[in-house]
Design an enzyme around this catalytic site. Structure first.
Site, PDB file in Angstrom:
ATOM      1  N   HIS A  70       0.778  -1.337  -0.008  1.00  0.00           N
ATOM      2  CA  HIS A  70       0.121   0.087  -0.011  1.00  0.00           C
ATOM      3  C   HIS A  70       0.845   1.396  -0.010  1.00  0.00           C
ATOM      4  O   HIS A  70       0.615   2.302  -0.605  1.00  0.00           O
ATOM      5  CB  HIS A  70      -1.006  -0.119   1.197  1.00  0.00           C
ATOM      6  CG  HIS A  70      -1.819   1.057   1.311  1.00  0.00           C
ATOM      7  ND1 HIS A  70      -3.017   1.038   0.914  1.00  0.00           N
ATOM      8  CD2 HIS A  70      -1.187   2.251   1.825  1.00  0.00           C
ATOM      9  CE1 HIS A  70      -3.435   2.362   1.288  1.00  0.00           C
ATOM     10  NE2 HIS A  70      -2.520   3.325   1.888  1.00  0.00           N
ATOM     11  N   GLU A  71       1.848   1.298   0.854  1.00  0.00           N
ATOM     12  CA  GLU A  71       2.860   2.379   1.082  1.00  0.00           C
ATOM     13  C   GLU A  71       3.653   2.487  -0.211  1.00  0.00           C
ATOM     14  O   GLU A  71       3.970   3.802  -0.807  1.00  0.00           O
ATOM     15  CB  GLU A  71       3.663   2.214   2.094  1.00  0.00           C
ATOM     16  CG  GLU A  71       2.814   2.264   3.526  1.00  0.00           C
ATOM     17  CD  GLU A  71       1.752   3.302   3.638  1.00  0.00           C
ATOM     18  OE1 GLU A  71       1.762   4.316   3.247  1.00  0.00           O
ATOM     19  OE2 GLU A  71       0.820   2.975   4.296  1.00  0.00           O
TER      20      GLU A  71
END
Ligand SMILES: [Zn+2]
Ligand SMILES: [Zn+2]
Length: 155
Positions: A70-71
């Site tokens: 996600h990051e």
């Protein structure tokens, strides 16, 4: 679970980046022990990914890798000058393409919401008491006015 050094952490993020994004990760990643309810965050000004160390210790590996993915979606879009925020279409598309989670699951240690089964009310001062276990109302009285407790509800 073994402790990750900063080099290990960088290796892990770089490998995930290469496997899912086909691009290397070239900036900084570090553990942030002060993050509470979020598994990680991306700081555009420093091109840095911060990961919640509690997630690493409490969640299984798949969950932690999901956070990193996600990051990395934020990271890659940002350094390429594309829409990297949650509301941006490019971001949503990249989440889907890489199978990255939109949110991370709450930590077990954050789920402290207690389920009170019993509710008692003081007959006199109307103070409410919530208890997990049954209270012997013949024995216990209101802590404030010593009034009689009555059962208000049980769930
Ligand atoms: Zn995000
Ligand atoms: Zn009372």
């Amino acid at each position: 679970m073994k402790l990750l050094t900063n080099e290990d952490l960088f290796e892990l993020v770089n490998n995930i980046s290469k496997n899912f994004f086909y691009k290397p990760f070239k900036h900084d990643v570090l553990f942030n022990t002060r993050l509470r309810t979020t598994g990680g965050r991306y700081i555009p000004a420093r091109k840095t990914i911060e990961l919640n160390s509690k997630y690493y210790f409490e969640m299984d590996e798949a969950e932690f890798i999901g956070i990193i993915k996600h990051e990395l979606c934020h990271y890659h879009l940002h350094i390429e000058g594309k829409g990297y925020k949650h509301g941006d279409q490019a971001f949503k598309d990249l989440l889907k393409k890489t199978g990255s989670p939109r949110h991370c699951s709450p930590l077990p240690s954050q789920q402290k919401e207690v389920k009170y089964k019993y509710k008692y009310i003081c007959e006199d001062c109307k103070l409410e008491y919530r208890r997990i276990r049954r209270v012997d109302v013949k024995k216990y009285r209101c802590g404030k006015c010593k009034g009689r407790l009555i059962v208000a509800s049980t769930q």
